[in-house]
Design a protein around this motif. Structure first.
Motif, short mmCIF file in Angstrom:
data_model
loop_
_atom_site.label_atom_id
_atom_site.label_comp_id
_atom_site.label_asym_id
_atom_site.label_seq_id
_atom_site.Cartn_x
_atom_site.Cartn_y
_atom_site.Cartn_z
N ALA A 53 0.81 -1.24 0.01
CA ALA A 53 0.00 0.00 0.04
C ALA A 53 0.95 1.13 -0.04
O ALA A 53 0.36 2.47 -0.75
N THR A 54 1.95 1.05 0.64
CA THR A 54 2.81 2.32 0.82
C THR A 54 3.59 2.70 -0.64
O THR A 54 3.25 4.15 -0.87
N CYS A 55 4.02 1.70 -1.42
CA CYS A 55 4.43 1.98 -2.69
C CYS A 55 3.54 2.39 -3.74
O CYS A 55 3.51 3.35 -4.36
N ARG A 56 2.36 1.75 -3.62
CA ARG A 56 1.16 2.11 -4.43
C ARG A 56 0.68 3.52 -4.14
O ARG A 56 0.48 4.28 -5.37
N GLU A 57 0.73 4.20 -2.80
CA GLU A 57 0.25 5.38 -2.64
C GLU A 57 1.14 6.36 -3.29
O GLU A 57 0.72 7.36 -3.74
N GLN A 58 2.44 6.13 -3.08
CA GLN A 58 3.53 7.17 -3.73
C GLN A 58 3.75 7.23 -5.00
O GLN A 58 4.01 7.84 -5.58
N ILE A 59 3.38 5.91 -5.64
CA ILE A 59 3.38 5.92 -7.08
C ILE A 59 2.33 6.65 -7.85
O ILE A 59 2.42 7.38 -8.74
N GLU A 60 0.98 6.56 -7.00
CA GLU A 60 -0.06 7.19 -7.67
C GLU A 60 0.01 8.82 -7.25
O GLU A 60 -0.96 9.43 -7.92
N ASP A 61 0.47 9.12 -6.03
CA ASP A 61 0.29 10.59 -5.77
C ASP A 61 1.72 11.02 -5.53
O ASP A 61 2.32 10.86 -4.44
N PRO A 62 2.28 11.67 -6.35
CA PRO A 62 3.65 12.30 -6.40
C PRO A 62 3.81 13.13 -5.17
O PRO A 62 5.18 13.62 -4.91
N ASP A 63 2.87 13.78 -4.92
CA ASP A 63 3.07 14.62 -3.49
C ASP A 63 3.33 13.99 -2.45
O ASP A 63 3.80 14.65 -1.14
N LYS A 64 3.14 12.80 -2.39
CA LYS A 64 3.34 11.82 -0.96
C LYS A 64 4.59 11.18 -1.22
O LYS A 64 4.76 10.15 -0.05
N VAL A 65 5.40 11.52 -2.22
CA VAL A 65 6.72 10.55 -1.98
C VAL A 65 7.37 10.86 -1.10
O VAL A 65 7.93 11.96 -0.78
N ASP A 66 8.10 9.70 -0.23
CA ASP A 66 9.16 9.98 0.64
C ASP A 66 10.52 9.49 -0.12
O ASP A 66 10.50 8.14 -0.23
N PRO A 67 11.41 10.26 -0.63
CA PRO A 67 12.50 9.84 -1.19
C PRO A 67 13.32 8.33 -0.43
O PRO A 67 13.61 7.66 -1.20
N ASP A 68 13.47 8.64 0.95
CA ASP A 68 14.01 7.45 1.50
C ASP A 68 13.44 6.18 1.41
O ASP A 68 14.25 5.06 1.54
N HIS A 69 12.11 6.10 1.39
CA HIS A 69 11.44 4.81 0.94
C HIS A 69 12.06 4.19 -0.16
O HIS A 69 12.19 2.88 -0.16
N TRP A 70 12.29 5.00 -1.16
CA TRP A 70 12.88 4.41 -2.52
C TRP A 70 14.07 3.95 -2.75
O TRP A 70 14.46 3.52 -3.59
N ARG A 71 14.78 4.17 -1.50
CA ARG A 71 16.21 3.38 -1.70
C ARG A 71 16.34 2.18 -1.52
O ARG A 71 17.16 1.28 -2.24
N CYS A 72 15.05 1.40 -1.37
CA CYS A 72 14.75 -0.10 -1.77
C CYS A 72 15.09 -0.47 -3.25
O CYS A 72 15.31 -1.35 -3.57
N LEU A 73 14.93 0.56 -4.02
CA LEU A 73 15.19 0.45 -5.42
C LEU A 73 16.72 -0.01 -5.97
O LEU A 73 16.91 -0.73 -6.88
#
Length: 193
Positions: free
Chosen positions: A45-65
């Motif tokens: 749900a966290t990834c989906r929310e950030q993918i669909e709403d750019p305003d909610k993106v937490d850059p540190d969450h995406w270090r998983c990439l």
């Protein structure tokens, strides 16, 4: 077997982007999405929310990439590329993008989804390698340029710091070279890391 069952099996019941195990669901990767598991990924749900709403993106969450971008699943690679591209201004995503290779078809798929995310009115400035330029970036000249009206040549390899984007022309930027503010065509620069 349903698409969700296929994705659960493929991913080992973890988010294919961040490896979370809770609140998982199917995400159809646009624009070719929906009809097969090859065009979908299993996300939390966290990834989906950030993918669909750019305003909610937490850059540190995406270090998983850093891990998931190496997936053998094309849809995962496409989403990793899109999120890294969206976050490139943070600095560290650009390093990962430089390592991530997508073949021509996958890059086309990744870019087509990115243009859907943009509102269509946005002017995008890209360098000679296709990297998106932002105001304040540092670029390097890839060719000697004769500067008209200033009687000097801006040499290849010259760093231009703190560029400004020409708002209505995606092929032009402005920057100082040898103390002079000049207009430079984006095809003659590459973004510095």
């Amino acid at each position: 077997m349903s698409i969700e069952q296929t994705l659960q099996e493929r991913s080992g019941s973890t988010c294919e982007l961040c490896a979370a195990t809770d609140n998982l669901g199917v995400y159809a990767v646009p624009p070719d999405a929906g009809d097969s598991a090859d065009k979908c990924i299993l996300v939390c749900a966290t990834c989906r929310e950030q993918i669909e709403d750019p305003d909610k993106v937490d850059p540190d969450h995406w270090r998983c990439l850093n891990d998931s971008m190496w997936s053998q699943v094309p849809a995962v690679q496409v989403m990793a590329w899109r999120m890294l591209t969206r976050l490139h201004a943070e600095g560290w995503p650009q390093d990962l993008l430089d390592m991530l290779y997508l073949d021509e078809d996958m890059l086309g798929w990744a870019m087509s989804g990115l243009t859907e995310e943009n509102d269509g009115n946005t002017v995008r400035h890209v360098d000679s390698n296709g990297a998106v330029l932002e105001a304040g970036d540092t670029v390097t000249l890839v060719k000697d340029l004769d500067v008209k009206g200033a009687n000097f040549t801006a040499k290849r390899g010259t760093a231009v710091r703190g560029i400004r984007l020409v708002a209505d022309n995606p092929e032009q930027i402005e920057g100082k070279v040898s103390g002079q503010q000049i207009v430079i065509l984006t095809k003659f620069v590459k973004k510095s890391n």
